[in-house]
Design an enzyme around this catalytic site. Structure first.
Site, PDB file in Angstrom:
ATOM      1  CB  CYS A 232      -0.941  -0.014   1.201  1.00 32.19           C
ATOM      2  SG  CYS A 232      -2.504  -0.833   0.839  1.00 32.19           S
TER       3      CYS A 232
ATOM      4  CE  LYS B  97      -4.236   0.684  -1.674  1.00 39.41           C
ATOM      5  NZ  LYS B  97      -5.462   0.632  -0.849  1.00 39.41           N
TER       6      LYS B  97
ATOM      7  CG  ASP C 234     -17.742   2.652   2.855  1.00 35.37           C
ATOM      8  OD1 ASP C 234     -16.956   1.915   3.470  1.00 35.37           O
ATOM      9  OD2 ASP C 234     -18.658   3.302   3.395  1.00 35.37           O
ATOM     10  CG  ASP C 235     -13.672  -0.320   3.779  1.00 31.33           C
ATOM     11  OD1 ASP C 235     -12.469  -0.062   3.704  1.00 31.33           O
ATOM     12  OD2 ASP C 235     -14.372  -0.039   4.772  1.00 31.33           O
TER      13      ASP C 235
ATOM     14  CG  ASP D  74      -6.623  -3.198  -2.613  1.00 27.41           C
ATOM     15  OD1 ASP D  74      -5.647  -2.705  -3.215  1.00 27.41           O
ATOM     16  OD2 ASP D  74      -7.056  -2.771  -1.536  1.00 27.41           O
TER      17      ASP D  74
ATOM     18  N   GLY E 263      -9.501 -15.246 -13.427  1.00 31.60           N
ATOM     19  CA  GLY E 263      -8.708 -14.031 -13.324  1.00 31.60           C
ATOM     20  C   GLY E 263      -7.954 -13.745 -14.595  1.00 31.60           C
TER      21      GLY E 263
END
Length: 718
Positions: free
Chosen positions: A401, A404, A430-431, A448, A521
């Site tokens: 992170c 980011k 929000d999350d 993420d 994926g």
């Protein structure tokens, strides 16, 4: 240009030879080779300083080789696990706690064990090897004796150099605690062994001066909880029993098809395993039939340059060298206090001056493995666009992170996103987004991904999956399905298969444990390892968001902060490997149990990630119309993070986080530290907070009350 990976080199064990290879490899890596180290822990003890550590002359840090820093220097991934087998047909190392690791060339340097096959030994004694396990047990014993909890009775089984040296060290340390030691060396032979007649007399004199009793021609029948029983002799009292009689091979080696003698791997003059061009072995776990030598660390140290050269030759098609171990070597034996004895060719010298010489040799060896070059900053040559020099001069881009985009930049970009409509209840901000399901209930969806902060694809996958699932757990939802988004560095097809196999196995395992299913994926090759997940979850009632917190709510945090600082320091070679390993272990743990306890009572919840603790507290405050009083002393931090932060170490995103939070009311830099797979942050009614903390503890989870909310406008106060 980044070189593609085409060969896997795996070092099994963190012994002295492998540590020296890592130092050399970092100075001159072989292009195209992906280097992996497998070791149970982040450090490896240095044999030469163990007696001095036991005696109290060296601290724990002096004794331990930091394998994490060495691996960072060498560009290697480190896997914290124990080898339990090897499949030579498939070229895979089998591990205790995870799937196999493939290799093209591998080397084994796992040392030996002193675990003895005596009745009661496994329950009531400890072998001097592995060294780290013995050293930890000794520290605990010494502290218990100092507190009067145990008697200073020590029995050492084995009267060789190692047993006598450690007996003297333990006796000296016990005296230093103000107690009279009762140390006994038990030797099966007629006299102590491993040295000549003159040296033997000096050692016996030194042991007598420390009050050490020596029992020779003594056969051990069994080890009991408080004594060692001997055949035909009185038992020896033993609150601590240490096994130092001989060297024993690790049991897993005997179960392989490796060529071996009594469990020790047979090697040739090139240090290669006999009959196998892809395997090497070195140190105490190996034996050279043409030139057998005692089990001594000096041989592993001298073999390291040859091992380094020959592994490179095996990987590149070069010519190997021959290792010729010396027949005679200098023995430097500690005598308890700061005095030592040297023996070579039958001659001996002893005294404090020999200790000083030994100390210089030992410290020089450790300096070789700790004096590592700092990470180079790319130099700008020639003309460049405006702003390039400033970015290059800034902190190197972090992983996780820490890489980011800042909150203010992201918020500006998201303003163009349309307002929720139709089945979309909440969107960006929000999350996770919240969708209303046609049959009733709600679905949340999030995505993420993480730029690699470690070189181990399997552990990176585990952390990335936990990180992505955090958004689902933070909303009180049950994980449902996931799609993976994977970027692997450019590599050969065989290494692609190995890497993707490790990633998919771990991803499937973590998601299945959370109740979710991996359904597919996308995979591509790129400049560096990047792993991400898009995850959905379901909840019967409206999911938790950052709004809804009420005045008087207590803020509960489930994990420490400071991972960004630790990872930034690790990248620069400044972090303690033990601290890095401890943080990674926490980051890789799921938080489903925490979410199950917090979600039913929380008014608002989020997970602490890239914007730091302050940023995520601020998000709850702004959405709920609250101010927050944070209790700095109650906020948990990862071990080592505070010291690094106070020394000026920070993640590349920290400055942006501080600016986005306004930088007011909270001066602690760690509050703005970006977290990867950070803790859940919940606003819980104060009346229920104590019960929640207790319930978390009962489940083996952590929970910390770090502050309280009150009516306001989104401000933070310490």
């Amino acid at each position: 240009m980044t070189m593609p990976y085409t060969r896997d080199l795996v070092l099994v064990g963190g012994g002295h030879a492998h540590a020296l290879v890592l130092k050399a490899w970092g100075m001159d890596p072989l292009p195209g080779v992906r280097l992996t180290v497998i070791n149970p822990g982040p450090t490896a003890p240095y044999t030469g300083m163990l007696p001095g550590h036991v005696a109290g002359h060296y601290g724990r840090d002096d004794l331990e080789i930091d394998l994490v820093r060495l691996c960072r220097h060498a560009g290697a991934r480190i896997i914290f696990d124990k080898a339990v087998g090897i499949d030579r047909a498939r070229r895979e190392v089998m591990l205790k706690g995870r799937g196999p690791v493939g290799y093209d060339v591998a080397s084994i340097d796992v040392g030996i064990t002193a675990e003895m096959e005596l009745p009661g030994f496994g329950d009531h004694a400890i072998g001097v090897k592995p060294l780290d396990i013995y050293a930890a047990r000794w520290r605990d014993f010494l502290e218990q004796v100092a507190q009067g909890q145990l008697a200073p009775d020590v029995a050492v089984i084995g009267g060789g150099v190692a047993g006598c040296e450690l007996a003297m060290a333990m006796a000296f340390a016990l005296r230093g605690k103000g107690v009279t030691p009762r140390v006994t060396v038990i030797e099966a032979g007629p006299q102590i062994s491993g040295v000549g007649a003159t040296a033997r007399k000096r050692m016996l004199r030194a042991m007598a001066g420390l009050g050490i009793a020596v029992k020779t021609s003594a056969k051990v029948l069994r080890v009991c909880a408080d004594q060692v029983e001997l055949q035909g002799q009185e038992p020896v009292a033993a609150a601590l029993c240490v096994g130092a009689a001989g060297a024993f091979a690790h049991g897993w080696i005997a179960e392989t098809d490796l060529p071996q003698q009594d469990g020790f791997i047979e090697i040739g003059p090139d240090l290669g395993v006999i009959g196998d061009e892809s395997l090497f072995a070195v140190g105490d776990c190996a034996v050279m039939p043409l030139a057998p030598r005692p089990k001594a660390g000096v041989f592993a140290v001298r073999a390291a340059p040859i091992l380094h050269h020959n592994m490179r030759a095996a990987l590149s098609g070069g010519r190997r060298k021959t290792w010729r171990p010396q027949k005679n070597y200098l023995k430097l034996i500690s005598l308890g206090e700061k005095s030592a004895m040297a023996e070579k060719f039958g001659f001996t010298l002893a005294g404090p001056f020999m200790w000083r010489w030994k100390d210089r040799i030992d410290r020089a060896f450790m300096d070789r493995l700790s004096d590592l070059p700092k990470m180079a900053v790319p130099a700008l040559t020639g003309a460049a666009a405006i702003g390039v020099a400033e970015i290059l001069a800034a902190k190197p881009l972090c992983g996780g992170c820490g890489a980011k985009v800042g909150r203010s930049v992201l918020s500006g970009a998201l303003q163009v996103i349309a307002q929720p409509r139709g089945d979309v209840v909440t969107g960006a901000g929000d999350d996770a987004a919240v969708l209303r399901l046609p049959g009733g209930g709600f679905q949340v969806i999030t995505t993420d991904h993480l730029r690699s902060l470690i070189d181990d694809p399997a552990l990176m996958t585990r952390i990335a999956a936990v990180h992505a699932l955090g958004d689902i757990w933070a909303m009180g939802a049950a994980p449902q399905v996931a799609l993976a988004s994977i970027v692997v560095p450019q590599m050969s097809a065989e290494l692609q298969a190995r890497t993707l196999s490790e990633i998919t196995q771990v991803a499937t395992e973590v998601l299945a444990a959370a109740g979710a299913q991996l359904v597919g994926g996308h995979t591509t090759m790129g400049a560096e390892l990047t792993i991400g997940f898009s995850v959905t979850g379901t909840r019967a009632s409206m999911p938790l968001t950052v709004s809804g917190a009420k005045a008087g709510d207590v803020l509960i945090l489930t994990r420490p902060i400071g991972s960004g600082v630790l990872m930034a320091a690790d990248m620069a070679g400044q972090a303690d490997g033990r601290d890095v390993a401890a943080a990674l272990a926490i980051m890789a743990q799921a938080q489903d149990r925490e979410a199950a306890l917090l979600a039913p009572v929380a008014h608002a919840m989020t997970d602490v990630t890239g914007f730091g603790l302050a940023g995520h507290v601020k998000a709850i405050c702004e959405a709920s119309g609250m101010d927050a009083d944070l209790w700095q002393a109650a906020i948990p931090t990862y071990t080592g993070a505070r010291e690094l932060s106070d020394a000026g170490v920070s993640s590349s995103l920290m400055a942006a986080n501080r600016a986005d939070a306004g930088g007011k009311g909270a001066s602690d830099a760690l509050l703005y530290d970006p977290q990867t797979a950070g803790g859940l942050l919940a606003a819980v009614p104060e009346a229920q907070s104590a019960a929640v903390i207790k319930a978390l503890g009962d489940k083996g989870c952590s929970g910390h009350m770090i502050g309280r909310l009150r009516d306001g406008m989104g401000r933070l106060r310490l």
